[in-house]
Design an enzyme around this catalytic site. Sequence first.
Site, PDB file in Angstrom:
ATOM      1  N   GLY A 244     141.716 -15.884  53.968  1.00  0.00           N
ATOM      2  CA  GLY A 244     140.492 -15.996  53.180  1.00  0.00           C
ATOM      3  C   GLY A 244     140.566 -15.636  51.727  1.00  0.00           C
ATOM      4  NE  ARG A 284     140.592 -21.297  49.488  1.00  0.00           N
ATOM      5  CZ  ARG A 284     139.813 -22.344  49.758  1.00  0.00           C
ATOM      6  NH1 ARG A 284     139.858 -23.401  48.986  1.00  0.00           N
ATOM      7  NH2 ARG A 284     138.984 -22.328  50.778  1.00  0.00           N
ATOM      8  CB  CYS A 350     132.717 -48.729  48.754  1.00  0.00           C
ATOM      9  SG  CYS A 350     133.987 -49.885  48.234  1.00  0.00           S
TER      10      CYS A 350
END
Length: 422
Positions: A244, A284, A350
Site C-alpha cells: 500500500g 506499487r 471510441c
Amino acid sequence: MTLPGSPFLSSRSDGLWLEGARLADLARRFGTPLYVYSRNAMRTAAASYQRALAGRPHLLCYAMKANSNLAVLQTFAEAGCGFDIVSAGELQRVLAAGGRADRVVFSGVGKTADEMRLALQAGVRCFNVESEAELALLSAVAHGLGRRAPVSLRVNPDVDAGTHPYISTGLKGNKFGIAHVQALAVYRLARQLPGIDVVGIDCHIGSQITTAGPYLDALDRLLDLVDVLAAEGIDLQHIDLGGGLGITYTDESPPSAEDLVRQMLARIDARGHGHREVLLEPGRSMVGNAGVLLASVLYLKPGDEKSFCIVDAAMNDLMRPAMYQAWMNIVACEPRTIDPATYDVVGPICESGDWLGRDRALAVQSGDVLAVLSAGAYGMTMASNYNTRARAAEVMVEGDTVHLIREREPLARLWAGERLIG
Ligand code: LLP
C-alpha cells in the site's frame, strides 16, 4: 535534471533518459506504445525495504499484480524477494520466472478449490484467508490431499487509509478481510479444523497511502488481537502488514519504504512482538516509479474549447486515468523549440473516457514521442485488448543494456482461440 519520483529518469539536453537509454531511441527501435522499465530502480526499491528489515526474520513478498512480467519477477526473485499472489495464474508465473513457492503468500477473497489444490501441491508459504467459508473449503481441500494448509487470517482493522475509494480496502464496508470483532472466533475455529495450520495474521488497508499513520493504527489493532490470541495459546509466527505504500505521481511525498518500515518495526518491538517474523506485500512502491509508457503523437486537433493531442496509447494500455481519474505526469521525450499549448492527451479508443491526461502544457508536433511517467505499476497488468488493440511491448533497461522482455502482441493472437459457427 532528475524528474520527481524517478531517480533513474533524467532530463538531458537531448531529451529524456532512463538509466543509460534515450527513450526516444527506444520508441523508434521497438515502436509504440511501449513500456520501459529500469531494472536498477526496481532493485533500489527492494533494497529500501530490505535495509529496514535486515537483522530480523522477514519476508518481502512483492505484490506481483502491480507488474507481473517474468523478467520483473526474476529481478525480485534474484533480490531475495518472495511474492504475494492472487491467482493460480500468478503462481504459475512465479514458478516460470524461477521464484520459490515457499516464499509465496496467496491473498484474495475468491480462491477456488482448484487454485487451493495447486498452491498446496506447489508448497506455498501461506494462505491469507479472508472468510470463514474460505477457511472451511481450504481445510477440506488440504485434508483431502493429506496436508495442512498454513494459514494467516486477513483481518479488516477498520482504519481509513485516506486514499481513493476503489483502492481503499481496510474499512468495514469493504469486501476484504474478516471483521476485527469476528477474528477471534474465526481463529478458534481455524485451530479446530483438520486441514488448517494457523501461522499468522495479515492485513492490507489500501493502496497509494502517503502517510505512516494509517499503518500504525492498523498495526495496533492487529497487535491487540495477537495479544489476545497468545493468551489463548494461539502463538502466531508471523505478522503480515500488506502493501500500500504510495509513490510520487505529482507532489505526493510519501515516507520512504525504509522510513515507514522502521516506524512499524519500532511499534512492533515496543509492544513486545519483536521475535515474530514480519511479512510485507508491497506492489506499487516496488515498480511504479521504475517505469514509463511511451506513446507517439498521431495528430494535434486544436479546438475552441479544448485542443487534443491524439496519441497511439490508450485506456486499454493504461487504465489508471480512465478508471481512477489518476493524474500521471506526461512529458515530451525530446526538446522542441516550438511554443507549448494546452492539450487533453487522448487515445484512439471510441470512448470519451479514453484519456491519459487533461489540460497538459506540451510543446509537441505529430510524430513526437511522449512519456507517461510512474507507469511501472498497474499499467501493463491492467491492459486489455479493447477495440482489438494488441497489447504493448515491454523493455527493461539495465545501465546501457536494453532487454526486450515482452514482444508486441501479434494481432492474430487476439482471435486465435475463437471459433466460427457451423
Ligand atoms: N496485498 C494485497 C492483498 C493487495 O490487495 C494489494 C493491492 C497489495 C498487497 C499491493 O498494494 P500496493 O503496494 O501496490 O499498493 N489498480 C490500482 C491499485 C489496486 C491495488 C490492489 N491491491 C491502481 O492502479 O491504483
